[in-house]
Design an enzyme around this catalytic site. Sequence first.
Site: not given
Length: 387
Positions: A109, A198
């Site tokens: 991530y 993101e």
Amino acid sequence: MNIHEYQAKEILKEFGAPVSNGVVIFCLGELKEKIKKLKSDEFVLKAQIHAGGRGKAGGIKIVKDFSNLEQEAKEMFGKILVTHQTGPEGKEVKRLYIEEASDILKEFYLSCLIDRETSKIAFISSTEGGMDIEKVAAETPQKIITTKLNFSDEGPSDEDLEKIITIFNLDDQQTIVAKNLVKSLHRIIIEKDASLIEINPLVLTKKNKLICLDAKMNFDDNAIFRRPEIYQLRDLNEEDPAEIEASKHDLAYIKLNGSIGCMVNGAGLAMATMDIIKLYGKEPANFLDVGGGASKEKVTAAFKLILADKNVKGILINIFGGIMRCDVLAQGVVEAAKQVNLSVPLVVRLAGTNFEEGKEILNKSNLKILSASDLNDAAKKIVEAIK
């Protein structure tokens, strides 16, 4: 402003970030021609909506061959996806993104966003890719690293880059790619006025390649005027019609699920107004800030916007006149109320510039308007009026 995944990946590609090859289609008829651009025997079909949780809702499919791809695309077009971010009404799928499948070894991530509390750019990195980062933060916070950088056109230092990617435990070649990716995200924040980027997941493939497998980007609405190339990516189908109408009149409007419509000048005062409505046991139907220098026409548009919501059982107007004149607000309220044939209780609290003139206009209007002396009194009266 939000954009779609495929649009975010185009921007990533423009800034040199590694993404899979993919094509977007707006109807089934485009599939056969566009799929020729992809060099793969396996595809990932992705619904394009402004919401997370698409996979669990059936909006992401791995497809082995073209015949299955065509059938899956046909079934996905027009489908209503309901996720934890869409609300129970869901969102209709009107665009599909098809990309070459990746042979995944590890998932990470990586994100960056504007940290308003510190006025810095915060990079968040984790070994737990493909998951809800809030859940990771709550359950295994040791698996997350947050690195905050000052705004600078020079970009992150080598020390900063090491801090951001060290949790990934990459080899030398992968480290170079990861550092360049971080630099690219930093540039997008600065050069495109992004407020959030993101990458979830950022994957390491079995061929030792780092790829941004999914991408989300948000942009600062207040800076869109200087980013026409970003504004043209706006998809009105993904926005609430009332919020689109509000933007035409330069109104800050967000629809909520309550029964008391609010019209306020100033975001802080609007939040306080919504809080006190909740304190007295009811829910606000909207956030609506008419701004400091609203015209009579703007106020009229705001009033119509509130009344267009069928859930609204009453309206509370709370104006503190500084730049905004209370008499201008009152004229707008009277005109709008007459145009829409007002049939719900209306409570008005005026204070500040020309508030006495404003009250006089309201009193002479022959409309059923309840006047309030302060915010506390206003909340009490509107809650009582809709019982």
